[in-house]
Design a protein around this motif. Structure first.
Motif, PDB file in Angstrom:
ATOM      1  N   VAL A   1      36.863  25.005  18.774  1.00  0.00           N
ATOM      2  CA  VAL A   1      38.158  25.672  18.930  1.00  0.00           C
ATOM      3  C   VAL A   1      38.024  26.814  19.927  1.00  0.00           C
ATOM      4  N   LEU A   2      39.064  26.978  20.743  1.00  0.00           N
ATOM      5  CA  LEU A   2      39.068  28.037  21.746  1.00  0.00           C
ATOM      6  C   LEU A   2      40.486  28.220  22.261  1.00  0.00           C
ATOM      7  N   ASN A   3      40.690  29.302  23.008  1.00  0.00           N
ATOM      8  CA  ASN A   3      41.955  29.553  23.695  1.00  0.00           C
ATOM      9  C   ASN A   3      41.711  29.519  25.195  1.00  0.00           C
ATOM     10  N   PHE A   4      42.737  29.157  25.956  1.00  0.00           N
ATOM     11  CA  PHE A   4      42.578  29.125  27.408  1.00  0.00           C
ATOM     12  C   PHE A   4      43.907  29.418  28.098  1.00  0.00           C
ATOM     13  N   SER A   5      43.818  29.949  29.308  1.00  0.00           N
ATOM     14  CA  SER A   5      44.999  30.127  30.145  1.00  0.00           C
ATOM     15  C   SER A   5      45.081  28.953  31.105  1.00  0.00           C
ATOM     16  N   HIS A   6      46.273  28.726  31.664  1.00  0.00           N
ATOM     17  CA  HIS A   6      46.440  27.577  32.553  1.00  0.00           C
ATOM     18  C   HIS A   6      47.471  27.880  33.630  1.00  0.00           C
ATOM     19  N   GLU A   7      47.381  27.127  34.694  1.00  0.00           N
ATOM     20  CA  GLU A   7      48.161  27.366  35.902  1.00  0.00           C
ATOM     21  C   GLU A   7      49.633  26.998  35.735  1.00  0.00           C
ATOM     22  N   LEU A   8      49.907  25.906  35.044  1.00  0.00           N
ATOM     23  CA  LEU A   8      51.268  25.403  34.887  1.00  0.00           C
ATOM     24  C   LEU A   8      51.806  25.738  33.503  1.00  0.00           C
ATOM     25  N   PRO A   9      53.113  25.938  33.357  1.00  0.00           N
ATOM     26  CA  PRO A   9      53.671  26.250  32.028  1.00  0.00           C
ATOM     27  C   PRO A   9      53.565  25.067  31.073  1.00  0.00           C
ATOM     28  N   HIS A  10      53.323  25.366  29.805  1.00  0.00           N
ATOM     29  CA  HIS A  10      53.221  24.293  28.808  1.00  0.00           C
ATOM     30  C   HIS A  10      54.580  23.807  28.343  1.00  0.00           C
ATOM     31  N   GLN A  11      55.638  24.561  28.669  1.00  0.00           N
ATOM     32  CA  GLN A  11      57.009  24.193  28.299  1.00  0.00           C
ATOM     33  C   GLN A  11      57.160  23.979  26.795  1.00  0.00           C
ATOM     34  N   GLU A  12      56.325  24.706  26.031  1.00  0.00           N
ATOM     35  CA  GLU A  12      56.388  24.708  24.565  1.00  0.00           C
ATOM     36  C   GLU A  12      56.129  23.313  23.975  1.00  0.00           C
ATOM     37  N   VAL A  13      55.288  22.550  24.677  1.00  0.00           N
ATOM     38  CA  VAL A  13      54.930  21.200  24.244  1.00  0.00           C
ATOM     39  C   VAL A  13      53.457  21.174  23.846  1.00  0.00           C
ATOM     40  N   SER A  14      53.170  20.569  22.705  1.00  0.00           N
ATOM     41  CA  SER A  14      51.799  20.341  22.269  1.00  0.00           C
ATOM     42  C   SER A  14      51.422  18.900  22.608  1.00  0.00           C
ATOM     43  N   THR A  15      50.256  18.739  23.222  1.00  0.00           N
ATOM     44  CA  THR A  15      49.793  17.400  23.601  1.00  0.00           C
ATOM     45  C   THR A  15      48.507  17.075  22.851  1.00  0.00           C
ATOM     46  N   GLU A  16      48.509  15.924  22.208  1.00  0.00           N
ATOM     47  CA  GLU A  16      47.359  15.493  21.413  1.00  0.00           C
ATOM     48  C   GLU A  16      46.804  14.202  22.009  1.00  0.00           C
ATOM     49  N   PHE A  17      45.591  14.289  22.556  1.00  0.00           N
ATOM     50  CA  PHE A  17      44.907  13.120  23.087  1.00  0.00           C
ATOM     51  C   PHE A  17      44.033  12.536  21.981  1.00  0.00           C
ATOM     52  N   HIS A  18      44.272  11.287  21.631  1.00  0.00           N
ATOM     53  CA  HIS A  18      43.438  10.635  20.620  1.00  0.00           C
ATOM     54  C   HIS A  18      42.258   9.965  21.311  1.00  0.00           C
ATOM     55  N   THR A  19      41.053  10.346  20.925  1.00  0.00           N
ATOM     56  CA  THR A  19      39.837   9.781  21.504  1.00  0.00           C
ATOM     57  C   THR A  19      39.018   9.107  20.410  1.00  0.00           C
ATOM     58  N   GLU A  20      37.983   8.385  20.816  1.00  0.00           N
ATOM     59  CA  GLU A  20      37.133   7.690  19.842  1.00  0.00           C
ATOM     60  C   GLU A  20      36.436   8.640  18.879  1.00  0.00           C
ATOM     61  N   SER A  21      36.241   9.883  19.268  1.00  0.00           N
ATOM     62  CA  SER A  21      35.547  10.846  18.395  1.00  0.00           C
ATOM     63  C   SER A  21      36.513  11.718  17.600  1.00  0.00           C
ATOM     64  N   GLY A  22      37.817  11.622  17.887  1.00  0.00           N
ATOM     65  CA  GLY A  22      38.790  12.439  17.190  1.00  0.00           C
ATOM     66  C   GLY A  22      39.815  13.007  18.155  1.00  0.00           C
ATOM     67  N   PRO A  23      40.760  13.810  17.659  1.00  0.00           N
ATOM     68  CA  PRO A  23      41.807  14.337  18.527  1.00  0.00           C
ATOM     69  C   PRO A  23      41.342  15.502  19.413  1.00  0.00           C
ATOM     70  N   PHE A  24      41.928  15.579  20.574  1.00  0.00           N
ATOM     71  CA  PHE A  24      41.754  16.678  21.523  1.00  0.00           C
ATOM     72  C   PHE A  24      43.160  17.258  21.670  1.00  0.00           C
ATOM     73  N   THR A  25      43.419  18.382  20.990  1.00  0.00           N
ATOM     74  CA  THR A  25      44.788  18.846  20.800  1.00  0.00           C
ATOM     75  C   THR A  25      45.022  20.218  21.430  1.00  0.00           C
ATOM     76  N   GLN A  26      45.955  20.268  22.362  1.00  0.00           N
ATOM     77  CA  GLN A  26      46.400  21.512  22.992  1.00  0.00           C
ATOM     78  C   GLN A  26      47.687  21.961  22.304  1.00  0.00           C
ATOM     79  N   VAL A  27      47.739  23.235  21.915  1.00  0.00           N
ATOM     80  CA  VAL A  27      48.919  23.780  21.243  1.00  0.00           C
ATOM     81  C   VAL A  27      49.342  25.061  21.967  1.00  0.00           C
TER      82      VAL A  27
END
Length: 403
Positions: A184-210
């Motif tokens: 778990v960690l926090n990060f800043s990013h170049e583009l706005p998230h537009q209040e959307v959470s994206t969850e990538f499902h991978t073979e080892s588990g979810p990779f979830t940005q909130v």
């Protein structure tokens, strides 16, 4: 020797919220437990029902500036498997809400709760650890590490997975583990998230940005333990580039903030959630992987049930069978939520083709069937609402046919 209506052991988010809610109803509460040595770097996504409860406790105005709304949730199948599901988009507007909920950093949230506790005259905050619990016929006696002893009508165990309260009450647990670790960690990013959470499902588990306020987000990255160790050893710039790559650059350039933390994933549910003068809330009662924003939301429903069960203080002693009644009230919700999260997590890990097919078909249905997606969203936000909605719909159809 001080006597309280309720002693709450464990002063994390669940215990603190329980103390505030009970004290507002006039109960005399002792909140027992040391302050955290290390700040919790995680965030918590509280759904609409939980946010409404924070408003009822007059906490929301203080918490709101820390939060970011979740107006949409995108699920992307990022596995490399033969059977892959299509992307699924959930939007709060589909169920008449501005947002499903709000993402809140845990450490400052706990700080706000501590300030509120200090303002309530019926809460005593005791920072010593509880060392002994003695369950008598008329009360519970709690020994503290500083030599003091306090008594109470009831004890609430909010002291986590290794709950001393649960052990003292001789309540067994069912436990299981996963070959996974959450980074778990926090990060800043170049583009706005537009209040959307994206969850990538991978073979080892979810990779979830909130989303977090501004152009910042939190990340829960579930990996195999060895991969998680390697991730934690990455230099900040390489870790940032790795996260950007994993997110397919949907938020542009990424910069990791602070030091990542990791947590091995396992599951646990108590055999009972209450017994006699004892009630278990939060991770003393149930624990599972950080999937679907269920953890603290389920804990808050523990608190809501406890407050409803006890009602406002009357000055009379609290009943000795409160724990047994609490157990009956919480069982269906906790067992069903634990099972659903476990099933979803195991479906990601399974290499068995039929399981992958079932998962892919299920997500396909959610993607294409609006009414089904709406029912699922309502159930996630307000547990039990989907079943009530379905019953009402059936009654209406039967009524129209018989008219």
């Amino acid at each position: 020797m001080d006597h309280y209506d309720i002693v709450i052991i464990g002063a994390g988010l669940a215990g603190s919220l329980a103390a505030i809610a009970l004290a507002r109803d006039g109960h005399r509460v002792a909140l027992v437990g040391p302050r955290p040595v290390i700040a919790d770097g995680r965030t918590t996504a509280l759904m609409d029902q939980s946010i409404e409860y924070l408003k009822a406790l007059d906490l929301w105005d203080g918490v709101a500036p820390l939060t970011a709304p979740l107006v949409a949730i995108h699920i992307i199948d990022a596995t490399k498997r033969l059977l892959r599901a299509p992307p699924v988009n959930f939007r709060a507007a589909e169920v008449g809400l501005k947002a499903f909920g709000y993402n809140i950093p845990n450490a400052p949230f706990l700080g706000i709760l501590e300030k509120r506790e200090a303002s309530l005259p019926t809460i005593d905050r005791l920072t010593a650890s509880a060392t002994t619990l003695d369950f008598g016929a008329l009360e519970v006696r709690v020994g503290l590490e500083d030599g003091r002893t306090i008594t109470a009508d009831l004890v609430v165990g909010a002291d986590g997975r290794r709950s001393a309260v649960r052990g003292a009450a001789e309540i067994d647990v069912f436990t299981w583990s996963y070959p996974q670790t959450a980074v778990v960690l926090n990060f800043s990013h170049e583009l706005p998230h537009q209040e959307v959470s994206t969850e990538f499902h991978t073979e080892s588990g979810p990779f979830t940005q909130v989303p977090l306020p501004g152009d910042r987000s939190s990340l829960v990255w579930v990996q195999k333990p060895r991969d998680a160790e390697e991730t934690l050893r990455l230099p900040p710039d390489l870790l940032s580039r790795t996260i950007e790559y994993r997110m397919e650059s949907i938020l542009g350039k990424v910069k990791v903030e602070g030091v990542p933390q990791s947590f091995p994933l396992s599951g646990m549910t108590a055999r009972r959630f209450g017994k006699g003068r004892v009630m278990l809330v939060g991770e003393a009662a149930h624990a599972f992987p950080p999937i679907g924003a269920q953890g603290l939301n389920l804990s808050l429903r523990d608190v809501m049930t406890l407050v409803e069960l006890l009602g406002p203080a009357t000055g009379a002693r609290l009943p000795a069978d409160t724990g047994d009644r609490f157990d009956r009230r919480r069982r269906i919700d906790i067992v069903s939520r634990t099972a659903s999260v476990d099933l979803l997590n195991r479906s990601l890990l399974s290499g068995f083709l039929p399981v992958q097919a079932i998962r892919a078909v299920g997500l396909q249905l959610l993607s294409s069937a609006g009414p089904l997606r709406g029912l699922l969203m309502r159930e996630g936000i307000h547990p039990g609402s989907a079943l009530r909605s379905l019953k009402e719909s059936l009654r209406e159809k039967i009524g129209r046919k018989s008219a």
